[in-house]
Enzyme design. Structure first.
Site, PDB file in Angstrom:
ATOM      1  NE  ARG A 103     -23.058 -57.062  93.988  1.00 17.91           N
ATOM      2  CZ  ARG A 103     -23.319 -56.269  94.451  1.00 17.91           C
ATOM      3  NH1 ARG A 103     -22.888 -55.908  95.057  1.00 17.91           N
ATOM      4  NH2 ARG A 103     -23.583 -54.705  93.400  1.00 17.91           N
ATOM      5  CG  HIS A 140     -26.524 -55.322  98.563  1.00 19.61           C
ATOM      6  ND1 HIS A 140     -25.257 -55.656  98.508  1.00 19.61           N
ATOM      7  CD2 HIS A 140     -27.164 -55.172  99.431  1.00 19.61           C
ATOM      8  CE1 HIS A 140     -26.199 -55.351 100.100  1.00 19.61           C
ATOM      9  NE2 HIS A 140     -26.521 -55.803 100.892  1.00 19.61           N
ATOM     10  CE1 TYR A 173     -24.016 -52.073  91.384  1.00 20.75           C
ATOM     11  CE2 TYR A 173     -26.322 -51.803  91.613  1.00 20.75           C
ATOM     12  CZ  TYR A 173     -25.560 -52.336  91.477  1.00 20.75           C
ATOM     13  OH  TYR A 173     -25.417 -53.632  92.661  1.00 20.75           O
TER      14      TYR A 173
HETATM   15  C1  TPP Z   1     -22.113 -51.037 110.027  1.00 14.05           C
HETATM   16  C2  TPP Z   1     -23.088 -51.017 108.608  1.00 14.05           C
HETATM   17  N1  TPP Z   1     -23.094 -50.199 107.728  1.00 14.05           N
HETATM   18  C3  TPP Z   1     -23.738 -50.240 106.428  1.00 14.05           C
HETATM   19  C4  TPP Z   1     -24.536 -51.691 106.036  1.00 14.05           C
HETATM   20  C5  TPP Z   1     -25.760 -51.745 105.054  1.00 14.05           C
HETATM   21  N2  TPP Z   1     -24.691 -52.604 103.865  1.00 14.05           N
HETATM   22  C6  TPP Z   1     -24.792 -54.302 103.684  1.00 14.05           C
HETATM   23  S1  TPP Z   1     -24.300 -54.977 102.831  1.00 14.05           S
HETATM   24  C7  TPP Z   1     -23.707 -53.505 102.665  1.00 14.05           C
HETATM   25  C8  TPP Z   1     -22.005 -53.665 101.504  1.00 14.05           C
HETATM   26  C9  TPP Z   1     -21.265 -55.008 101.896  1.00 14.05           C
HETATM   27  O1  TPP Z   1     -20.411 -54.842 101.018  1.00 14.05           O
HETATM   28  P1  TPP Z   1     -19.067 -55.549 100.999  1.00 14.05           P
HETATM   29  O2  TPP Z   1     -18.748 -55.461 102.315  1.00 14.05           O
HETATM   30  O3  TPP Z   1     -17.636 -55.666  99.613  1.00 14.05           O
HETATM   31  O4  TPP Z   1     -19.530 -56.601 100.948  1.00 14.05           O
HETATM   32  P2  TPP Z   1     -20.254 -58.176  99.649  1.00 14.05           P
HETATM   33  O5  TPP Z   1     -21.820 -57.825  99.513  1.00 14.05           O
HETATM   34  O6  TPP Z   1     -19.917 -57.132  97.815  1.00 14.05           O
HETATM   35  O7  TPP Z   1     -20.194 -59.445  99.912  1.00 14.05           O
HETATM   36  C10 TPP Z   1     -24.004 -52.324 103.350  1.00 14.05           C
HETATM   37  C11 TPP Z   1     -23.423 -51.069 102.896  1.00 14.05           C
HETATM   38  C12 TPP Z   1     -24.338 -52.821 106.885  1.00 14.05           C
HETATM   39  N3  TPP Z   1     -24.508 -53.402 106.838  1.00 14.05           N
HETATM   40  N4  TPP Z   1     -22.882 -52.160 108.181  1.00 14.05           N
END
Ligand code: TPP
Ligand code: MG
Lengths: 345, 325
Positions: free
Chosen positions: A252, A256, A264
């Site tokens: 990525r 975010h 970070y």
């Molecule tokens: C159940 C839940 N907990 C927390 C979140 C908040 N949240 C949204 S995206 C994210 C990180 C997701 O990381 P990843 O699954 O690795 O996907 P990426 O963003 O790297 O594509 C978080 C913690 C959420 N959407 N759903």
């Protein structure tokens, strides 16, 4: 004759037109997101903005392995815009979603790429991570019950794999031997959390063994490798071989979401992955293998630009939804939700 | 005196409790080095170490369950939900395990689950929720929802010191918009279960909490110019809520309007209405009424969100109707 001899054999069973198509989808994904960034800075994007910079090959190559003539269905996550475009979502739909327009696919109710069209083959996510794995179990179950030769594909992030819903979903799919491909995107981070704080395995594909499903892995920044690994999994699913957990190793390159400055992340890490940019890499491959000419590629770039410009021009001044439309459609048979009494005073 | 935002007040309260009591520790997603999605715990991991400020996997069930276990063992965990909307993932463990632990098994479970709630921020259906009603129906939990910076601080400290599980709903719209002068060096602890009189008035009691307190106060300003005097009661605690304060105010003004951002059907306003009917029926000069969100999932588009959620003008009109009744 001589030019043909210089060309490398076409890869992965793809035609030249398909190779160019892969480039088109990746370029469209990136350029559309870049346009969205510009609109975001002009505050025309209503909510947050999520990028898939550096992950376009992962989304595009995997979706491309589905068969759109057979009615395969995928469920994307926020970084899988490319997969939705491949399945037939259009730039203007995406723009309207982000800008909350009345004519957006969800009529302004939902944001970013949370929208769906089962006929075209994509089921939009909700924010709650992991849930879509279970829902895609049901989609795949319908294929199985009706004996249709269709396949489901669901994306899951390295972070989202920590949810209970993911575990229940993959286990359910495994036990039912569903025609489902689960694409685990290892992009290094979940928001600010590095993968080693998310899971104690080194590679996500190691989890396949624990569920008794096939596991496979590929370089997520190599669109042809992504296509091939997913195609194998899709073929397995379609021929009754059950679930495959496919891990794509990618990165990525942005925060975010647009608000996150990625403080970070060590700069060198991002730079190292810049050098492995999936689009640059594929461009080099296309040209050095003689699969595409500069002119072919420039024509695609021009097409992408004009398609996006036309979409922006068309939707930029479209209205937001009319307020009272908020009330209809909560249930199938019931009338719209009540207008609260205080609004009639 | 130092001027602090609502968000800083939460942070200060958390920090003071971490300093005061080494049993207090925190778990959540991205709360460590990153300081949390809204930066509430910024600097905490550097200050208190990674063992007391734990970055967890995206596992809400495990966060809440682990907090319960640690609490049984005498620690005082504070869990952060990145958005309170994700607390629903942990609904079972929270309502079945945590909430019943004391009653059914005499287990101490002093823990806090906190996180950003609320709309008016274009967050769409999954980053705007007000889930209090889902937990209100669960004996064994406490729920607090501060409106002011002082209470944001006072209630987080009270929640951490409380011997029962407390859900702490912080409104993200207020995070940086509310600024107050708070005294330095005062150990601000807001008692759980006590409402606060946010404005004294004579003609109508508005019972409300969280971000709606400010909409009610705005409405009171508008109505004051018309000679209508609103009393605004900020509940602060939703479970158990301060029934006596509501009753006292309604017996004085003889009218009650309940205002909340959550949807109407099954919302807390229904419960408050019932209590008022039970204890104040003879005092009422008008039916108890509610200003709540429309009964739909919260949509994303500004026009839709603004339509669905209660606005200041809605309170003004509802109050006029009630006073004229
Ligand atoms: C159940 C839940 N907990 C927390 C979140 C908040 N949240 C949204 S995206 C994210 C990180 C997701 O990381 P990843 O699954 O690795 O996907 P990426 O963003 O790297 O594509 C978080 C913690 C959420 N959407 N759903
Ligand atoms: Mg990730």
């Amino acid at each position: 004759m001589t030019t043909a001899a210089r060309k490398a054999a076409l890869p992965a069973g793809l035609t030249r037109a398909q190779l160019l198509e892969l480039y088109y989808w990746m370029r469209l994904t990136r350029s559309l997101e870049e346009k969205l960034v510009a609109l975001y800075r002009q505050t025309k994007v209503v909510g947050g903005l999520f990028r898939s910079l550096g992950q376009e090959a992962d989304a595009v190559g995997s979706a491309f392995a589905l068969d759109r003539t057979k009615g395969d269905i995928l469920s994307p996550l926020i970084r899988n815009l490319g997969s939705m475009l491949v399945q037939g979502a259009t730039p203007i739909e995406v723009l309207r979603q982000y800008m909350a327009k009345a004519d957006s696919p969800t009529r302004g109710r939902e944001l970013n790429i949370h929208f769906n069209d089962l006929a075209r083959g994509y089921l939009g996510q909700i924010s709650h991570l992991g849930d879509m794995v279970t829902v895609m179990c049901g989609v795949a179950l319908s294929f199985k019950i009706r004996k249709e030769p269709r396949v489901g594909l669901v994306y899951i992030g390295d972070g989202a794999m920590s949810t209970g819903a993911f575990h229940e979903g993959i286990n359910f799919a495994a036990v039912q031997r569903l025609p489902l491909v689960i694409v685990a995107e290892n992009n290094g981070y979940a928001y600010s959390t590095p993968i080693h704080k998310q899971t104690a395995v080194k590679f996500l594909v190691e989890k396949a063994a624990g569920y008794g499903v096939a596991g496979d892995q590929a370089d997520g920044n190599d669109v042809l490798a992504v296509y091939e690994v997913t195609k194998r999994a899709v073929d397995r699913a379609r021929s009754g071989g059950g679930v495959t957990l496919v891990e794509l190793i990618t990165y990525r390159r942005k925060g975010h979401a647009e608000h996150d400055n990625q403080g970070y992340v060590p700069k060198e890490e991002i730079e190292a992955w810049e050098a492995r940019d999936p689009i640059d890499r594929y461009l080099r491959q296309l040209e050095t293998s003689g699969w595409a000419s500069r002119a072919d590629l420039s024509a695609i770039d021009a097409r992408v630009t004009s398609e996006i410009d036309a979409a922006v021009a068309q939707c930029e001044n479209e209205p937001f939804p009319a307020p009272a439309t908020a009330l209809d459609g909560v249930l199938a048979s019931a009338p719209a939700a009540d207008l609260e009494w205080y609004r009639s005073l | 005196m130092t001027q602090v935002t609502y968000l800083e007040a939460i942070r200060d309260g958390l920090r003071e409790e971490m300093e005061r009591d080494d049993r207090v520790f925190m778990m959540g997603e991205d709360i460590g080095n990153y300081g949390g999605a809204f930066k509430v715990t910024e600097g905490f991991q550097a200050r208190f170490g990674a063992e007391r400020v734990i970055d967890t996997p995206i596992s809400e069930v495990a966060i809440v369950g682990a907090a319960a276990g640690a609490a049984h063992m005498g620690l005082r965990p504070v869990c952060e939900m990145q958005f309170i909307d994700f607390l629903s993932c942990a609904y079972s463990i929270l309502t079945n395990y945590v909430a019943t632990a004391r009653y059914r098994a005499d287990l101490k479970t002093p823990m806090v689950v906190r996180g950003p709630c609320g709309g008016y921020v274009r967050g769409g259906p999954f980053h705007s929720q007000n889930p209090e009603a889902a937990y209100l129906h669960t004996p064994g939990l406490k729920i607090v929802a501060p409106a002011t910076a002082r209470d944001a601080k006072g209630l987080i400290k009270a929640a951490i010191r409380d011997d029962d599980p407390v859900l702490y709903f912080e409104h993200k719209f207020l995070y940086r918009r509310i600024k107050e002068d708070l005294p330095d060096g005062e150990d601000i602890v807001t008692p759980i279960g006590e409402a606060r009189l946010a404005r004294e008035g004579a003609h109508l009691t508005v019972v409300t909490y969280s971000a709606m307190v400010f909409k009610a106060l705005e409405a009171a300003e508008v109505l004051a110019k018309e000679g209508i005097s609103l009393e605004v009661l900020d509940l602060r605690t939703l479970l158990p809520f301060d029934e006596d304060a509501i009753v006292a105010s309604v017996k004085k003004t003889n009218r009650a309007l309940i205002v909340h951002e959550d949807t109407r059907t099954g919302g807390i306003a229904g419960e408050i209405t019932a209590r008022i009917n039970e204890r104040c029926f003879e005092w009422l000069d008008a039916p108890v009424r509610r200003v709540c969100a429309h009964d739909v999932p919260l949509p994303y588009a500004p026009t839709l969100e603004d339509f669905v959620l209660p606005q200041t003008d809605d309170i003004v009109k509802a109050a006029r109707w009630m006073v004229a009744y």
